[in-house]
Design an enzyme around this catalytic site. Structure first.
Site, PDB file in Angstrom:
ATOM      1  N   SER A   1      36.352  42.829  34.201  1.00 18.57           N
ATOM      2  CA  SER A   1      36.170  41.382  34.180  1.00 18.57           C
ATOM      3  C   SER A   1      36.583  40.845  32.811  1.00 18.57           C
ATOM      4  CB  SER A   1      34.712  41.035  34.520  1.00 18.57           C
ATOM      5  OG  SER A   1      34.543  39.653  34.711  1.00 18.57           O
TER       6      SER A   1
ATOM      7  N   ASP B   1      37.651  40.826  45.983  1.00 20.45           N
ATOM      8  CA  ASP B   1      37.301  40.046  44.788  1.00 20.45           C
ATOM      9  C   ASP B   1      37.860  38.630  44.904  1.00 20.45           C
ATOM     10  OD1 ASP B   1      36.869  39.002  42.245  1.00 20.45           O
ATOM     11  OD2 ASP B   1      37.530  40.804  41.192  1.00 20.45           O
TER      12      ASP B   1
ATOM     13  N   HIS C   1      33.767  40.879  43.257  1.00 21.75           N
ATOM     14  CA  HIS C   1      33.977  41.069  41.827  1.00 21.75           C
ATOM     15  C   HIS C   1      32.969  42.049  41.231  1.00 21.75           C
ATOM     16  CE1 HIS C   1      35.639  40.108  37.948  1.00 21.75           C
ATOM     17  NE2 HIS C   1      34.450  39.762  37.474  1.00 21.75           N
TER      18      HIS C   1
END
Length: 485
Positions: free
Chosen positions: A215, A430, A465
């Site tokens: 991320s 995601d 995610h």
């Protein structure tokens, strides 16, 4: 069939306006009652303006553990100024860090783990802090991902954070008051420069074996390779991108607007002081911002299997407060986070993610601003000429570069990453960093043979995610295999 004429409607409106007994009872709002109760409790005590300690072991097994704790870390303190990409300066700063494993004699086995937006340096439990870390199952002796029998693992709380590192809740050395929104805007590259100073100064490490992140951490990992290509052997970027895209920027914008609309945010100056010891943090804005963010962290198919469209009680009348199971989940996630993390750190680092860009033009602009800031700082005139002191002028603007021009600019900016050993991991479920953003990284590197690309489809992960926090087999396994090949 009952006919409703005009006179009946007028009489009904008159009854309501006269506060007469309603035809139907007023709806109850337990969620608002709870927020008011929290606000009342906060008025009774002086809360610190930084992150708080929580117990991550209480999280359900299917939820990520972020390790938001304030103990067990060490501090690196730098008294040398750090000049920033957007023209600001930190005359001094500190970085909280933790380590696992042992640094070998030639200091060639160090792995730097970069965190996401809201994580602390506590990636794994330790003697100093036995609580589970946010990557507990990915790090440890014999671990298939990051084996601490092989690697010396370092994790930092990012610059701008609030778990020990310098951020908006820290004291400004100029007046010893919290920076608040006087804190300078950061770039991902600024965060990486602070980390590089730590590993070089604190440990004497000249070259990392690997830079690993997911991320926002995946952004940092790529930026480390761009800024210091000779100081890292391998690069791992999971669920990240080479530059932020409009869809992600739009979602984070909505989160920030909701938070800043909380009147207790007070334009960032909500920290308690001797004159106002009982200031209330913007916990309602933080709760709502986190709820919006949580929508982007998981996938629809996973929620369908976990919650469906079931309500708490199918027999009762619906309410406007959390009523569906998915609503109660979001409500819980928002409430848990609202007092765990500093609101200004959330705002700043969220914007820092939006600003992420590996393009050549971004690097050139940033270099010019840092040089100018350093010159003004040396002359002692910095505080009078900061870019942030100039009136902000919002102007209508259309895109001035084509998609092709922007892509070429990005490709050139990523040249330092070419010929590096890089692992790029994407997840098809995601929604925050869609899989095509990881494909873009690979394509921009020209399909280099040293680039390994792993893409998890829906049969492998439905966690969206948050896969990088939960999937030890596919994400951890891919990292471990890459580091040992």
């Amino acid at each position: 069939m009952v006919m409703v004429n005009r006179s009946m409607l007028v009489n009904l409106r008159r009854l309501i306006s006269n506060n007469a007994k309603s035809t139907n009872p007023a709806m109850q709002f337990p969620c608002l009652d709870k927020l008011e109760e929290i606000t009342a409790q906060l008025k009774q005590k002086n809360r610190p303006g930084s992150c708080s300690i929580s117990d991550p072991t209480s999280s359900p097994s299917n939820e990520p553990v972020y390790g938001k704790v304030q103990s067990g870390f060490k501090l690196f303190e730098s008294n040398e100024p750090l000049f920033l990409d957007y023209g600001g300066v930190l005359p001094q700063f500190r970085i909280a860090f933790e380590t696992w494993g042992k640094l070998n004699k030639n200091k060639s086995n160090a792995v730097l783990v970069h965190t996401g937006l809201s994580a602390s340096s506590h990636a794994r439990s330790s003697i100093d802090n036995p609580q589970h870390g946010w990557w507990e199952k990915f790090i440890g002796p014999g671990n298939p991902a990051l084996d601490t029998d092989k690697y010396f693992v370092i994790c930092t709380n990012v610059l701008g954070g609030c778990y020990g590192s310098t951020g908006p809740s820290s004291q400004d050395p100029a007046d010893e008051l919290p920076y608040a929104t006087r804190f300078p805007m950061l770039s991902i590259q600024d965060i990486v420069r602070a980390q590089e100073r730590l590993i070089r100064t604190q440990f004497g490490i000249q070259k990392l074996y690997a830079s690993v992140g997911s991320s926002m951490g995946g952004m940092q990992s790529l930026a480390f390779g761009q800024l210091f290509p000779d100081s890292v052997e391998k690069i791992v970027s999971v669920s990240a991108c080479a530059r932020s895209h409009p869809s992600s920027i739009a979602m984070r914008h909505a989160q920030r607007q909701v938070l800043m609309a909380d009147t207790n945010w007070s334009r960032g100056f909500y920290y308690p002081s001797s004159s106002e010891p009982n200031k209330i943090p913007p916990h309602i804005g933080m709760k709502l911002a986190r709820e919006i963010a949580t929508v982007t962290y998981r996938s629809g198919p996973e929620w369908e299997s976990r919650f469906g469209t079931e309500r708490l009680n199918e027999e009762t009348s619906p309410v406007l407060c959390p009523d569906f199971l998915i609503e109660t989940y979001l409500d819980h996630q928002g409430e848990k986070f609202s007092l765990e993390y500093d609101a200004n750190s959330f705002l700043y680092l969220s914007k820092t993610m939006d600003l992420f860009d590996l393009s050549r033009s971004h690097a050139n602009r940033s270099h010019r601003r840092r040089i100018k800031a350093a010159e003004e700082y040396e002359k002692g005139s910095f505080s009078e000429k900061r870019l942030s002191d100039l009136p902000y002028k919002a102007a209508k603007k259309r895109r001035t570069t084509t998609v092709e021009e922007a892509r070429e600019d990005l490709r050139i900016g990523m040249e330092p990453l070419r010929n590096k050993e890089i692992l790029v991991v994407g997840v098809r479920s995601d929604g925050l960093f869609p899989y095509w953003q990881q494909r873009e990284i690979v394509e921009l590197l020209g399909g280099d043979s040293k680039v390994t690309h792993v893409e998890l489809d829906e049969t492998q992960s439905l966690y969206g995610h948050d896969t990088f926090l939960l999937d030890v087999d596919h994400v951890g396994g891919s990292i471990g295999k890459f580091l040992t090949q």
